[in-house]
Design a protein around this motif. Structure first.
Motif, PDB file in Angstrom:
ATOM      1  N   PRO A 278       0.813  -1.228   0.000  1.00 58.55           N
ATOM      2  CA  PRO A 278       0.000   0.000   0.000  1.00 58.55           C
ATOM      3  C   PRO A 278       0.841   1.270   0.000  1.00 58.55           C
ATOM      4  O   PRO A 278       0.496   2.250  -0.671  1.00 58.55           O
ATOM      5  N   THR A 316      -2.179  -4.144  -5.317  1.00 57.20           N
ATOM      6  CA  THR A 316      -2.984  -4.832  -4.303  1.00 57.20           C
ATOM      7  C   THR A 316      -2.871  -4.091  -2.975  1.00 57.20           C
ATOM      8  O   THR A 316      -1.865  -4.220  -2.273  1.00 57.20           O
ATOM      9  N   ARG A 317      -3.920  -3.347  -2.656  1.00 59.08           N
ATOM     10  CA  ARG A 317      -3.946  -2.641  -1.363  1.00 59.08           C
ATOM     11  C   ARG A 317      -4.533  -3.519  -0.259  1.00 59.08           C
ATOM     12  O   ARG A 317      -4.040  -3.543   0.855  1.00 59.08           O
ATOM     13  N   GLY A 318      -5.609  -4.234  -0.571  1.00 64.81           N
ATOM     14  CA  GLY A 318      -6.334  -4.988   0.447  1.00 64.81           C
ATOM     15  C   GLY A 318      -5.588  -6.227   0.903  1.00 64.81           C
ATOM     16  O   GLY A 318      -4.853  -6.859   0.143  1.00 64.81           O
ATOM     17  N   VAL A 319      -5.824  -6.597   2.162  1.00 66.45           N
ATOM     18  CA  VAL A 319      -5.177  -7.789   2.732  1.00 66.45           C
ATOM     19  C   VAL A 319      -5.642  -9.047   2.015  1.00 66.45           C
ATOM     20  O   VAL A 319      -4.837  -9.952   1.723  1.00 66.45           O
ATOM     21  N   ASP A 320      -6.919  -9.142   1.700  1.00 67.02           N
ATOM     22  CA  ASP A 320      -7.441 -10.334   1.028  1.00 67.02           C
ATOM     23  C   ASP A 320      -6.803 -10.501  -0.352  1.00 67.02           C
ATOM     24  O   ASP A 320      -6.461 -11.622  -0.756  1.00 67.02           O
ATOM     25  N   ASP A 321      -6.645  -9.380  -1.080  1.00 66.40           N
ATOM     26  CA  ASP A 321      -6.004  -9.452  -2.393  1.00 66.40           C
ATOM     27  C   ASP A 321      -4.550  -9.894  -2.265  1.00 66.40           C
ATOM     28  O   ASP A 321      -4.033 -10.642  -3.101  1.00 66.40           O
ATOM     29  N   SER A 322      -3.885  -9.427  -1.213  1.00 66.69           N
ATOM     30  CA  SER A 322      -2.497  -9.834  -0.981  1.00 66.69           C
ATOM     31  C   SER A 322      -2.407 -11.325  -0.693  1.00 66.69           C
ATOM     32  O   SER A 322      -1.554 -12.035  -1.237  1.00 66.69           O
TER      33      SER A 322
END
Length: 460
Positions: A278, A316-322
């Motif tokens: 991020p 990819t900012r979101g934790v789920d996307d990571s």
């Protein structure tokens, strides 16, 4: 009376902080965080060796944490003046200070959960916001301002990271006049994204960094070709390429290199690339907003196409996307922080890929002693990641030459051959770059000193 005192990066490489007194006025050049273990943590917590309330203004050379990280503490301890910087430095410093404060709050919560009754963050998110309120407009390159009575400052392009500056002070205490230049961190001729650094102007006193004063950098074209080879070799083995990346400058430079590699055919153009940071994503957006700090060639490229927005790049900012990236077993390039693998999302990607012999880990930055990155680089066969003991089966590359710091020839070229009354060396290892640069300059007949921490040096 004109007095200079080094309150950070004196015979060391972090914590840059320089106080200049001219008559009744005082300005601070940088207010950075010390980094590198328990001693650095203790130094950050200690009070300043000067009264923050007496400082008229802070002049910030650039947004790296070791140059701006103690600004929140300075404001909390009573500083009420303006912080002056370029516009890009202001925007990047906001990202850096908020990220650092968030990490410190998280670490304090973890320490409290372990039973540490004295756990407290060095600075909080609230402190960081207050520090950002002190930023006063923006100073353009070549622009001269009176920042306090008897002190005029001119910001010059340092070519180090976006928005970085060297600063010329014109000092007049009513009796004496001096011209004093602070190099800040000087840039390396790398990918060509940024403008060339401006040479040091005429000055009586020069305060110069010496991070790589003992050696030149490797040719950038050779560095880039080695990077392409490491990436292409791993992709041919159907492995993932993990690139631990620093969020400011390095992430953007690597994206630009990947763009060139895909355009030239050195890397398959359909390879998925993930920027999983991020902070790096936010920094990349700042690059787009500040073309004034970019080279003519890079600005022209941005006008035609965005090298940070290739068809197969995913931010990819979101934790789920990571976390979803970890379902990909091969064929992807993953850029994630932190660069030294001391935390951040890269740790999870290493946990999923380090024990795969088809994977590759490409280190493109400095790794300090004791860090996970350094242990991997030094050839440990097994490393500890969180609660896991992980075998190192992936292929490891260490590619030097991506440094944003000037090498020895570039430092000397920046300083030039014009007469200098005195050169003060800072921001370097006392038995490395600083020592070698001191010897070189003395051999040229230049008066040189390596200031001690908190020791005043009268200039007039």
């Amino acid at each position: 009376m004109i007095v200079y005192t080094c309150h950070g990066a004196a015979r060391g490489v972090t914590g840059s902080c320089h106080l200049v007194q001219c008559g009744s006025s005082q300005v601070l050049i940088d207010c950075g965080m010390f980094q590198g273990g328990r001693d650095a943590d203790d130094a950050n917590v200690r009070g300043f060796a000067f009264d923050p309330r007496s400082v008229d203004a802070v002049l910030l050379t650039h947004a790296h944490l070791d140059h701006c990280g103690r600004l929140p503490k300075l404001v909390r301890d009573g500083f009420t003046g303006p912080v002056l910087s370029t516009a890009a430095t202001r925007d990047l410093a906001r990202i850096v200070l908020l990220d650092a404060a968030s990490l410190q709050e998280q670490e304090a919560r973890r320490a409290a959960a372990r039973g540490d009754v004295n756990a407290a963050p060095f600075t909080t998110i609230a402190d960081a916001f207050l520090a950002m309120e002190a930023f006063d407009g923006a100073v353009g390159y070549g622009e001269t301002r009176e920042v306090a009575p008897g002190i005029r400052a001119t910001f010059l392009d340092a070519g180090h990271i976006l928005g970085s500056a060297s600063i010329l002070l014109e000092l007049d205490d009513g009796t004496n006049r001096r011209r004093m230049v602070f190099s800040g961190d000087l840039g390396h001729h790398g990918s060509g994204m940024l403008r060339e650094l401006a040479p040091a102007p005429e000055a009586d006193v020069v305060v110069m960094e010496t991070t790589y004063g003992d050696r030149p950098h490797r040719d950038f074209a050779a560095t880039e070709n080695e990077f392409f080879e490491a990436v292409a070799t791993t992709l041919r083995r159907h492995g993932n390429v993990i690139v631990p990346t620093f969020a400011l400058e390095r992430a953007q430079e690597i994206l630009y290199c990947l763009h060139r590699g895909m355009r030239s055919g050195a890397i398959p153009a359909n390879t998925p690339v993930f920027l999983d940071s991020p902070m790096a994503i936010s920094a990349t957006e700042v690059f787009r907003r500040h073309p004034e700090g970019l080279s003519d060639a890079f600005r022209a490229l941005l006008a035609r196409e965005d090298p940070f927005d290739m068809p197969h790049v995913r931010f990819t900012r979101g934790v789920d996307d990571s976390m979803a990236i970890n379902t990909i077993e091969g064929g992807a390039i993953i850029l994630a922080g932190s660069g030294m693998c001391t935390g951040g999302r890269v740790v999870h990607h290493l946990l999923h890929n380090l024990d795969r012999d088809r994977a590759g880990v490409v280190f493109v930055g400095y790794a300090a002693e004791g860090t996970l990155a350094r242990r991997i680089i030094d050839g440990q066969k097994r490393v500890r990641i969180g609660r896991h003991d992980v075998a190192v089966r992936a292929h490891i590359w260490t590619i030097n030459g991506f440094s944003a710091h000037a090498g020895q020839p570039e430092l000397l070229a920046w300083l030039g051959n014009s007469p200098r009354r005195k050169v003060l060396l800072v921001h370097g290892e006392p038995d490395g770059g600083m020592q070698v640069m001191e010897q070189l300059l003395r051999a040229r007949g230049i008066s040189v000193a390596c200031p001690a921490l908190d020791a005043p040096c009268r200039l007039a």
